[in-house]
Design an enzyme around this catalytic site. Structure first.
Site, PDB file in Angstrom:
ATOM      1  NE  ARG A   1       0.886   0.723   0.661  1.00  0.00           N
ATOM      2  CZ  ARG A   1       2.179   0.200   0.359  1.00  0.00           C
ATOM      3  NH1 ARG A   1       2.278  -1.121   0.554  1.00  0.00           N
ATOM      4  NH2 ARG A   1       3.299   0.760   0.240  1.00  0.00           N
TER       5      ARG A   1
ATOM      6  NE  ARG B   1       1.960  -6.981  -1.014  1.00  0.00           N
ATOM      7  CZ  ARG B   1       3.011  -6.477  -0.889  1.00  0.00           C
ATOM      8  NH1 ARG B   1       4.030  -7.129  -1.668  1.00  0.00           N
ATOM      9  NH2 ARG B   1       3.430  -5.248  -0.171  1.00  0.00           N
TER      10      ARG B   1
HETATM   11  O1  CP3 Z   1      -3.813   2.206   1.085  1.00  0.00           O
HETATM   12  C1  CP3 Z   1      -4.433   1.940   0.113  1.00  0.00           C
HETATM   13  O2  CP3 Z   1      -5.227   0.938   0.180  1.00  0.00           O
HETATM   14  C2  CP3 Z   1      -4.259   2.500  -1.439  1.00  0.00           C
HETATM   15  C3  CP3 Z   1      -3.154   2.059  -2.219  1.00  0.00           C
HETATM   16  C4  CP3 Z   1      -1.797   2.474  -2.035  1.00  0.00           C
HETATM   17  C5  CP3 Z   1      -0.691   1.521  -2.377  1.00  0.00           C
HETATM   18  N1  CP3 Z   1       0.553   2.102  -2.159  1.00  0.00           N
HETATM   19  C6  CP3 Z   1      -1.009   0.287  -2.937  1.00  0.00           C
HETATM   20  C7  CP3 Z   1       0.155  -0.599  -3.103  1.00  0.00           C
HETATM   21  C8  CP3 Z   1      -1.088   3.513  -1.300  1.00  0.00           C
HETATM   22  C9  CP3 Z   1      -1.864   4.532  -0.565  1.00  0.00           C
HETATM   23  C10 CP3 Z   1       0.276   3.152  -1.560  1.00  0.00           C
HETATM   24  C11 CP3 Z   1       1.304   4.536  -1.021  1.00  0.00           C
HETATM   25  C12 CP3 Z   1       2.539   4.077  -1.268  1.00  0.00           C
HETATM   26  N2  CP3 Z   1       3.288   3.389  -2.092  1.00  0.00           N
HETATM   27  C13 CP3 Z   1       3.372   4.716  -0.256  1.00  0.00           C
HETATM   28  C14 CP3 Z   1       3.327   5.468   0.887  1.00  0.00           C
HETATM   29  C15 CP3 Z   1       2.683   4.851   1.954  1.00  0.00           C
HETATM   30  C16 CP3 Z   1       3.688   4.002   2.875  1.00  0.00           C
HETATM   31  O3  CP3 Z   1       3.272   2.933   2.785  1.00  0.00           O
HETATM   32  O4  CP3 Z   1       4.427   4.728   3.482  1.00  0.00           O
HETATM   33  C17 CP3 Z   1       4.802   4.151  -0.520  1.00  0.00           C
HETATM   34  C18 CP3 Z   1       6.386   4.370   0.105  1.00  0.00           C
HETATM   35  C19 CP3 Z   1       4.806   3.235  -1.948  1.00  0.00           C
HETATM   36  C20 CP3 Z   1       5.871   2.854  -2.811  1.00  0.00           C
HETATM   37  C21 CP3 Z   1       5.636   1.411  -2.836  1.00  0.00           C
HETATM   38  N3  CP3 Z   1       4.544   0.763  -3.582  1.00  0.00           N
HETATM   39  C22 CP3 Z   1       6.475   0.294  -2.231  1.00  0.00           C
HETATM   40  C23 CP3 Z   1       7.729   0.731  -1.546  1.00  0.00           C
HETATM   41  C24 CP3 Z   1       6.038  -0.647  -2.872  1.00  0.00           C
HETATM   42  C25 CP3 Z   1       6.319  -2.077  -2.543  1.00  0.00           C
HETATM   43  C26 CP3 Z   1       6.410  -2.616  -1.041  1.00  0.00           C
HETATM   44  C27 CP3 Z   1       5.217  -2.804  -0.597  1.00  0.00           C
HETATM   45  O5  CP3 Z   1       4.968  -2.490   0.711  1.00  0.00           O
HETATM   46  O6  CP3 Z   1       4.462  -3.613  -1.303  1.00  0.00           O
HETATM   47  C28 CP3 Z   1       4.696  -0.678  -3.307  1.00  0.00           C
HETATM   48  C29 CP3 Z   1       3.747  -1.403  -3.758  1.00  0.00           C
HETATM   49  C30 CP3 Z   1       2.434  -1.400  -3.532  1.00  0.00           C
HETATM   50  N4  CP3 Z   1       1.518  -0.329  -3.538  1.00  0.00           N
HETATM   51  C31 CP3 Z   1       1.701  -2.664  -3.478  1.00  0.00           C
HETATM   52  C32 CP3 Z   1       0.234  -2.249  -2.951  1.00  0.00           C
HETATM   53  C33 CP3 Z   1      -0.943  -2.794  -2.569  1.00  0.00           C
HETATM   54  C34 CP3 Z   1       2.085  -4.014  -3.256  1.00  0.00           C
HETATM   55  C35 CP3 Z   1       2.140  -4.463  -4.705  1.00  0.00           C
HETATM   56  C36 CP3 Z   1       1.826  -5.798  -5.120  1.00  0.00           C
HETATM   57  O7  CP3 Z   1       0.657  -5.954  -4.997  1.00  0.00           O
HETATM   58  O8  CP3 Z   1       2.694  -6.506  -5.136  1.00  0.00           O
END
Ligand code: CP3
Length: 357
Positions: free
Chosen positions: A27, A31
């Site tokens: 990530r 944010r």
């Molecule tokens: O790593 C990176 O920089 C690449 C981007 C990336 C995102 N999600 C962007 C994102 C990657 C590799 C993911 C993977 C992801 N998404 C996982 C596996 C990794 C982990 O964290 O275990 C999972 C379980 C998700 C599912 C997901 N996406 C959730 C549960 C959420 C909401 C909660 C949260 O942590 O924000 C997201 C949204 C998300 N994915 C955001 C980002 C930057 C935030 C959304 C926003 O900008 O409001």
């Protein structure tokens, strides 16, 4: 010998010598960066950000402009696949992901389509192609997917979950139905990841965020088995003096520290580990690469605490080849940005003692 200016990450994944330990962060685009929050606002919502290749490319590059990272990861989400299967993904402010049409019955599973990644997920491939061009061989680009088990949790629970009651109920009461879903997801994921490789992804990471909520028997039957099935279908290329001719695969099961031997046996190139694992206890170091494993919460603390914890991780791994420094899970959104710089500087400076290149 490769066209990449910085191939430390790919070399470490193949357990080859490097001058210092490569580092990137799960990530790393997100944010905690003010410029990400601005871009997200401009996009209007998270899915538009993912689905507009120019914006996804910009988000991917943002952390690289600030920090000397050894890999980029394409900006996207693991839930793009269920969305392409017709579940209708949306993100409510402060609530996490939600599906308009979660899976409610066996008929829903039977009717799920297998999307063609160059059609309904073309935006991901376009973002990869554009980002590869922009990176111009500076550092490698990582593609990714969720594991079948992890995607299935979201599809059955309808969003994030704490107890996973719906999927576990299906696992114990109607395992055949769950296997059908996991089989379909594995087919989709293999197609999706091969399309990402074709579009230019130079390494692949599979996020099994929720594998750790399973019993050890169920982990093998419902998560690892399917990740192995995917691995066997990926076009990884061949190893050669040019490290870019081979696409290494990293499997990351959060909470999977007790099962590392089984994970290694899948034939993956690297295992991702969270902070519960003592890296000094991992077997076969130097043969299978290891990614991890600083607790992301350590980044709340000051410079000297970050430095001493980086030192602990490096010391526990020791003088083997094949370490990729990372957090044990994604960076928290309220992490002070300057603290990331402390982490990266510490890895660069302190890891030199383990490398003789
Ligand atoms: O790593 C990176 O920089 C690449 C981007 C990336 C995102 N999600 C962007 C994102 C990657 C590799 C993911 C993977 C992801 N998404 C996982 C596996 C990794 C982990 O964290 O275990 C999972 C379980 C998700 C599912 C997901 N996406 C959730 C549960 C959420 C909401 C909660 C949260 O942590 O924000 C997201 C949204 C998300 N994915 C955001 C980002 C930057 C935030 C959304 C926003 O900008 O409001």
């Amino acid at each position: 010998m490769s066209y990449l200016k910085n191939d430390r990450y790919l070399r470490a994944l193949q357990c080859l010598p490097v001058d210092y330990t490569p580092v990137w962060m799960m990530r790393q685009a997100g944010r905690y960066l003010p410029e990400y929050r601005k871009l997200r606002l401009k996009a209007g919502n998270f899915m538009t950000l993912c689905q507009t290749p120019e914006l996804a490319c910009e988000a991917t590059l943002q952390p690289l402009k600030r920090f000397d990272l050894d890999a980029a990861i394409i900006f996207s989400d693991i839930l793009t696949i269920p969305d392409a299967m017709g579940l209708g993904l949306h993100f409510e402010a402060g609530e996490g992901p939600k599906f308009v049409k979660p899976i409610l019955s066996n008929i829903d599973i039977e009717q799920l389509p297998i999307p063609d990644p160059e059609q309904s997920l073309k935006y991901v491939m376009d973002a990869i192609r554009l980002t590869k061009k922009e990176l111009a061989g500076k550092i490698p680009l990582i593609g990714f997917s969720g594991s079948p088990w992890t995607l299935a949790t979201y599809m059955l629970e309808g969003g994030s979950s704490k107890a996973f009651t719906k999927i576990k109920k299906m696992m114990y009461c109607d395992p055949k139905a769950l296997h059908l879903l996991l089989n379909k997801l594995s087919t989709c994921i293999a197609l999706y990841l091969n399309a990402q490789i074709q579009a230019g992804a130079q390494s692949i990471m599979i996020f099994d965020t929720w594998g750790g909520v399973l019993s050890h028997q169920c982990y093998q039957e419902f998560s690892l088995y399917y990740m192995q099935m995917i691995l066997s279908q990926l076009t990884r290329g061949v190893k050669s003096p040019d490290v870019t001719s081979y696409v290494p695969i990293t499997l990351f099961t959060k909470g999977g520290g007790l099962w590392l031997d089984h994970i290694m046996q899948t034939g993956c190139d690297a295992i991702g580990v969270d902070w519960t694992v003592d890296l000094s206890k991992i077997k076969h170091k130097g043969q299978v690469a290891v990614q991890g494993n600083l607790d992301p919460s350590i980044l709340y603390a000051g410079k000297s605490i970050i430095e001493s914890n980086v030192d602990t991780v490096l010391t526990e791994f020791g003088g083997y080849n094949g370490h990729i420094f990372n957090l044990g899970h994604g960076i928290h959104q309220d992490t002070p940005v300057e603290h990331v710089q402390y982490l990266i500087d510490a890895v660069h400076q302190q890891s030199k003692r383990y490398h003789y290149d």
